[in-house]
Design an enzyme around this catalytic site. Sequence first.
Site, short mmCIF file in Angstrom:
data_model
loop_
_atom_site.label_atom_id
_atom_site.label_comp_id
_atom_site.label_asym_id
_atom_site.label_seq_id
_atom_site.Cartn_x
_atom_site.Cartn_y
_atom_site.Cartn_z
N MET A 4 -24.71 5.41 8.84
CA MET A 4 -25.18 4.69 7.66
C MET A 4 -26.42 3.87 8.02
O MET A 4 -26.47 3.25 9.08
CB MET A 4 -24.08 3.73 7.18
CG MET A 4 -24.43 2.97 5.91
SD MET A 4 -23.11 1.82 5.41
CE MET A 4 -23.47 0.42 6.49
N LEU B 135 -29.93 -1.14 6.93
CA LEU B 135 -30.52 -1.97 5.88
C LEU B 135 -30.57 -1.16 4.59
O LEU B 135 -31.03 -0.01 4.58
CB LEU B 135 -31.93 -2.40 6.28
CG LEU B 135 -32.64 -3.38 5.35
CD1 LEU B 135 -31.98 -4.76 5.41
CD2 LEU B 135 -34.11 -3.50 5.72
N LEU C 178 -30.87 -1.46 -0.03
CA LEU C 178 -31.26 -2.25 -1.19
C LEU C 178 -30.02 -2.58 -2.00
O LEU C 178 -29.27 -1.68 -2.39
CB LEU C 178 -32.24 -1.48 -2.07
CG LEU C 178 -32.66 -2.22 -3.36
CD1 LEU C 178 -33.64 -3.35 -3.04
CD2 LEU C 178 -33.25 -1.26 -4.38
N ASP D 157 -26.94 0.02 -2.54
CA ASP D 157 -25.62 -0.55 -2.80
C ASP D 157 -25.54 -1.01 -4.25
O ASP D 157 -26.35 -1.84 -4.70
CB ASP D 157 -25.37 -1.75 -1.88
CG ASP D 157 -24.11 -2.50 -2.28
OD1 ASP D 157 -23.01 -2.04 -1.92
OD2 ASP D 157 -24.23 -3.54 -2.97
N HIS E 299 -13.97 -3.95 -4.68
CA HIS E 299 -14.92 -5.05 -4.85
C HIS E 299 -14.33 -6.42 -4.50
O HIS E 299 -15.04 -7.32 -4.07
CB HIS E 299 -15.40 -5.07 -6.31
CG HIS E 299 -16.74 -5.69 -6.49
ND1 HIS E 299 -17.65 -5.24 -7.42
CD2 HIS E 299 -17.34 -6.73 -5.88
CE1 HIS E 299 -18.74 -5.98 -7.36
NE2 HIS E 299 -18.58 -6.91 -6.44
#
Length: 295
Positions: free
Chosen positions: A13, A16, A18, A44, A107
């Site tokens: 992955m 960094l 966005l 993301d 979440h």
Amino acid sequence: MTEELVLNNGVTMPALGLGVFQSPPEETAAAVETALNVGYRQIDTAAAYGNERQVGEGIRRSGLGRDEVFIETKVWVSDYGYDQTLHAFEKATRKLGVDRIDLFILHQPAPDRFDRTVAAYQALEKLLADGAVRAIGVSNFMRHHLTDLLARTEVVPAVNQIELHPYFTQPDVQKADAEHGILTQAWSPIGGITFYPGWGEKRKNVLEDPAIAEIAAGHGRTPAQVMLRWQLQRGRSAIPKSTNPGRIRENFDVFDFDLTEHQLATLDALDTGVRNGPDPDVPRPEMFDRAVPEE
């Protein structure tokens, strides 16, 4: 140039990405397209953000192939439960315009309905086993939430996305993640102060911290760049949010300098133990029960 991290299941992955939390839908597609043109390869989003469709549009506008972009999104609490979460995957992929999600996470721990949280995670395990997602994880889980989840499920989360910036480093959660081989991913990685009106109204702006400003001046960088470099050098993933093209570029320009160990320790020591966002242990039914639209 970018840096990559290897998750506990072997999936790679980008370090960094966005973030698009609080990005207005009408600005999201352009921000995603700009980010991908700059060099970002991770986006993301979340069902609760209301902009998954625009994220998909931005990815398509970039002209990049599906395998070139790492897509992370989140299941909202109102869709917790086994069958409900399988359906949440269908909603997310339909809005994003893809048939596979790279990282699919819960979440919130939702402690007032944790049985449903566990069932939702078991649905993620099913999606992972079926190859519909490449990795699964959680967000805002404290040590005790992780302990409870791991006791009732089979697959260790690949990622735990938590509030993490120099003024709030959550060392106990980071330690718990490390003990289980879970990657810590920072939301609000530069201490955004516009998040969550009503929480932490007396908080200080991390971007104005004099210690960070001094380090930034020494490197000819901005405080935001220093904080992102700190996140990456400490082995974390970070997902700074912006819709400003200049800031999007600035936040990505962090791969060609290094902070010293003393400078890293200076940032570590700024922790106040005070959140900017809500406490994951406090139930919020008025938000948790908010339905995610089908389209």
